[in-house]
Design a protein around this motif. Structure first.
Motif, mmCIF file in Angstrom:
data_model
loop_
_atom_site.group_PDB
_atom_site.id
_atom_site.type_symbol
_atom_site.label_atom_id
_atom_site.label_comp_id
_atom_site.label_asym_id
_atom_site.label_seq_id
_atom_site.Cartn_x
_atom_site.Cartn_y
_atom_site.Cartn_z
ATOM 1 N N ALA A 118 0.840 -1.050 -0.144
ATOM 2 C CA ALA A 118 0.206 0.197 0.059
ATOM 3 C C ALA A 118 0.814 1.213 0.148
ATOM 4 C CB ALA A 118 -0.804 -0.097 1.226
ATOM 5 N N MET A 119 1.836 1.243 0.885
ATOM 6 C CA MET A 119 3.029 2.455 0.792
ATOM 7 C C MET A 119 3.376 2.377 -0.661
ATOM 8 S SD MET A 119 5.594 2.414 3.830
ATOM 9 C CE MET A 119 7.080 1.646 3.031
ATOM 10 N N PHE A 120 3.978 1.561 -1.210
ATOM 11 C CA PHE A 120 4.554 1.746 -2.474
ATOM 12 C C PHE A 120 3.537 2.222 -3.449
ATOM 13 C CE2 PHE A 120 8.891 0.437 -3.315
ATOM 14 C CZ PHE A 120 9.185 0.090 -2.008
ATOM 15 N N SER A 121 2.405 1.886 -3.445
ATOM 16 C CA SER A 121 1.155 2.305 -4.337
ATOM 17 C C SER A 121 0.909 3.656 -3.942
ATOM 18 C CB SER A 121 0.083 1.668 -4.121
ATOM 19 O OG SER A 121 0.340 0.161 -4.179
ATOM 20 N N ALA A 123 3.050 5.853 -2.883
ATOM 21 C CA ALA A 123 4.116 6.588 -3.511
ATOM 22 C C ALA A 123 4.474 6.832 -4.851
ATOM 23 C CB ALA A 123 5.450 6.076 -2.593
ATOM 24 N N ARG A 124 3.572 5.947 -5.502
ATOM 25 C CA ARG A 124 3.620 5.940 -6.959
ATOM 26 C C ARG A 124 2.770 7.115 -7.334
ATOM 27 N NH1 ARG A 124 3.401 0.085 -7.222
ATOM 28 N NH2 ARG A 124 5.476 -0.144 -7.229
ATOM 29 N N LEU A 125 1.844 6.978 -6.477
ATOM 30 C CA LEU A 125 0.895 8.228 -6.843
ATOM 31 C C LEU A 125 1.242 9.642 -6.272
ATOM 32 C CD1 LEU A 125 -2.544 6.006 -6.229
ATOM 33 C CD2 LEU A 125 -1.565 6.760 -8.591
ATOM 34 N N GLY A 126 2.362 9.731 -5.738
ATOM 35 C CA GLY A 126 2.649 10.901 -5.255
ATOM 36 C C GLY A 126 2.379 11.411 -3.885
ATOM 37 N N LYS A 127 1.652 10.259 -3.124
ATOM 38 C CA LYS A 127 1.030 10.645 -1.963
ATOM 39 C C LYS A 127 2.073 10.537 -0.864
ATOM 40 C CE LYS A 127 -3.803 9.375 -3.027
ATOM 41 N NZ LYS A 127 -4.750 8.368 -3.101
ATOM 42 N N VAL A 128 1.700 11.288 0.167
ATOM 43 C CA VAL A 128 2.875 11.199 1.377
ATOM 44 C C VAL A 128 2.501 9.791 2.107
ATOM 45 C CG1 VAL A 128 3.020 12.374 3.561
ATOM 46 C CG2 VAL A 128 2.235 13.701 1.665
ATOM 47 N N VAL A 129 3.921 9.265 2.586
ATOM 48 C CA VAL A 129 3.895 8.062 3.332
ATOM 49 C C VAL A 129 3.257 8.406 4.537
ATOM 50 C CG1 VAL A 129 5.757 6.699 4.483
ATOM 51 C CG2 VAL A 129 5.905 7.431 2.032
ATOM 52 N N ASP A 130 2.415 7.258 5.006
ATOM 53 C CA ASP A 130 1.803 7.377 6.415
ATOM 54 C C ASP A 130 2.841 7.124 7.420
ATOM 55 O OD1 ASP A 130 0.142 6.977 8.579
ATOM 56 O OD2 ASP A 130 -1.582 6.462 7.354
ATOM 57 N N LEU A 131 3.390 8.163 8.120
ATOM 58 C CA LEU A 131 4.259 7.643 9.371
ATOM 59 C C LEU A 131 3.678 6.842 10.398
ATOM 60 C CD1 LEU A 131 7.246 8.088 9.966
ATOM 61 C CD2 LEU A 131 6.342 10.307 11.032
ATOM 62 N N ASP A 132 2.398 7.159 10.602
ATOM 63 C CA ASP A 132 2.035 6.446 11.812
ATOM 64 C C ASP A 132 1.902 4.817 11.497
ATOM 65 O OD1 ASP A 132 1.487 8.778 13.190
ATOM 66 O OD2 ASP A 132 -0.711 8.725 12.609
ATOM 67 N N VAL A 133 1.458 4.677 10.297
ATOM 68 C CA VAL A 133 1.575 3.110 9.933
ATOM 69 C C VAL A 133 3.031 2.452 9.843
ATOM 70 C CG1 VAL A 133 1.384 1.527 7.962
ATOM 71 C CG2 VAL A 133 -0.524 3.058 8.452
ATOM 72 N N CYS A 134 3.955 3.283 9.321
ATOM 73 C CA CYS A 134 5.384 2.853 9.339
ATOM 74 C C CYS A 134 5.878 2.616 10.848
ATOM 75 C CB CYS A 134 6.300 3.875 8.684
ATOM 76 S SG CYS A 134 5.862 4.047 6.798
ATOM 77 N N ALA A 235 12.960 12.647 -1.949
ATOM 78 C CA ALA A 235 11.939 13.685 -2.429
ATOM 79 C C ALA A 235 10.611 13.514 -1.942
ATOM 80 C CB ALA A 235 11.939 14.148 -4.061
ATOM 81 N N ALA A 236 10.279 12.089 -2.015
ATOM 82 C CA ALA A 236 8.803 11.604 -1.617
ATOM 83 C C ALA A 236 8.539 11.990 -0.021
ATOM 84 C CB ALA A 236 8.854 9.964 -1.895
ATOM 85 N N LEU A 237 9.790 11.676 0.700
ATOM 86 C CA LEU A 237 9.773 11.781 2.144
ATOM 87 C C LEU A 237 9.739 13.385 2.857
ATOM 88 C CD1 LEU A 237 11.903 8.624 2.968
ATOM 89 C CD2 LEU A 237 9.461 8.916 2.919
ATOM 90 N N LEU A 238 9.636 14.113 1.758
ATOM 91 C CA LEU A 238 9.849 15.607 2.175
ATOM 92 C C LEU A 238 8.692 15.852 3.173
ATOM 93 C CD1 LEU A 238 11.198 18.329 1.842
ATOM 94 C CD2 LEU A 238 9.811 18.810 0.029
#
Ligand SMILES: [Fe+2]
Length: 408
Positions: A118-121, A123-134, A235-238
């Protein structure tokens, strides 16, 4: 009459609120029970770090979101709270058996895989990674590694072609946690290390799948495309609250001590510690994993080769890593003095030359033996005489032996 019970964001939780239940818990509710008065800062922190997004509060029994702190009513029978961290500590006091931990690790691998896909999907769409889930995932991985480092590390090495990138993230996360603990980093930095491992290749979400999954060698242009993944990760984790330390680890995990790495050609101590650690964990998991175009190296061979690559890794970090995976790494084949062959299933912290093994074959009689678990630290008349060539032994057999009765 105003609603007594209302749904709020977990971020809005404050001391003095009366929790009724959590909504959409990810791996688990952070507490054994949800109905209690939130009056302890540690519990508030645990709730916020749990990965759960929303919860229900009873404003007749505690503080409301916008309102002033009420004089709190006496709440009888408030349940005893146990946070995830306390749960982890409790389980450390009562460690699971290796087999139970393997069951736990197998479940965790499955859950982690879904979360990372889900995280990669996203990120592929340019969405912010959910830090809570991580963060929730890293917490569970820390718990497993603290109980039995070998369980999750070995299990995450077993990847199918389809889920290589995802399970590689889990494996590197577990290795980073174990390495950070061996290097005596603070508890907070152990989690940062785990998060760096989990996210180090998130930039690959931006690489076309036909290049990423191409069986065989990449041409120059394709290789140049793949080599941009650390910058994509940075860039994705900005946004999303990931620390600069973790972003730097993701950006520089392909640097080399001699300056011949990428993307910046940094060298020596110029490379951030978490990036130097990521480089070791990343390569070890990559070379020991089976790929469509090549069989994974035996873990002991992998270590020997990594030691021989001068200028690649930080020697101190690599020395600590060897301490983590052992001289005879979990999952490797060894020959015993008794002429038996065995698979290493667990390390002994106090004696790396005497791991826990599962014997399965007698070379003297050339016969298979009923698999037997043997702790070499307790075996006075037997010990490892050396590593055994893995070639010739089917991977599936080794996996089955290593996982014991757990093998599906
Ligand atoms: Fe990478």
């Amino acid at each position: 009459m105003a609603e007594r019970v209302k749904k709020i964001r977990v971020k809005q939780l404050q001391l003095g609120m009366f929790l009724v239940r959590f909504e959409g818990a990810w791996l688990s509710n952070p507490f054994w029970t949800s109905r209690f008065l939130l009056d302890n800062p540690a519990d508030l922190a645990a709730a916020r770090a749990s990965g759960v997004k929303e919860c229900w509060i009873d404003v007749s029994l505690g503080r409301d979101v916008a309102g002033p702190a009420p004089v709190l009513p006496a709440v009888r029978g408030t349940p005893h709270l146990v946070t995830n961290r306390q749960k982890t500590r409790q389980s450390l006091h009562a460690p699971l058996s290796m087999d139970d931990e393997l069951r736990n690790a197998a479940k965790l691998c499955g859950t982690a895989r879904h979360a990372i896909v889900a995280m990669f999907s996203q990120a592929r769409l340019g969405k912010v990674v959910d830090l809570d889930v991580c963060a929730g995932l890293v917490d569970d991985i820390v718990g497993s590694v603290e109980r039995h480092p070998g369980a999750l590390i070995s299990l995450a090495r077993l990847k199918s072609d389809d889920d290589y990138t995802y399970m590689h993230s889990v494996a590197v996360c577990a290795l980073m946690v174990a390495l950070a603990k061996a290097m005596k980093l603070t508890e907070a930095d152990v989690r940062e290390a785990g998060l760096s491992g989990l996210l180090h290749d998130i930039g690959k979400a931006k690489i076309p799948l036909d290049i990423l999954n191409k069986p065989g060698a990449l041409d120059d242009e394709e290789f140049a495309t793949v080599k941009r993944h650390p910058e994509h990760a940075y860039a994705a984790l900005l946004h999303g609250g990931v620390s600069e330390q973790v972003r730097q680890a993701c950006l520089h995990h392909h640097e080399r001590m001699d300056g011949n790495g990428y993307p910046a050609g940094q060298s020596g101590q110029e490379i951030a510690l978490l990036a130097r650690m990521s480089a070791v964990c990343d390569v070890y998991d990559a070379v020991t994993s089976d790929r469509p175009y090549k069989r994974g190296w035996d873990p002991a061979d992998a270590l020997a080769k990594m030691i021989s690559w001068k200028g690649h890794f930080d020697p101190k970090v690599l020395a600590s890593f060897i301490e983590v995976v052992g001289i005879y790494p979990t999952g490797s084949l060894v020959r015993l003095k008794s002429a038996r062959l065995a698979v290493v299933v667990e390390q002994n912290k106090h004696s790396y030359t005497r791991p826990v093994v599962r014997t399965f074959y007698c070379t003297a009689s050339a016969r298979a033996l009923p698999p037997e678990l043997l702790n070499l630290a307790d075996a006075e008349d037997d010990c490892v005489s050396g590593p055994e060539e893995r070639q010739g032994w089917p991977t599936a057999l080794i996996e089955k032996l290593w996982a014991g009765k757990l093998a599906p």
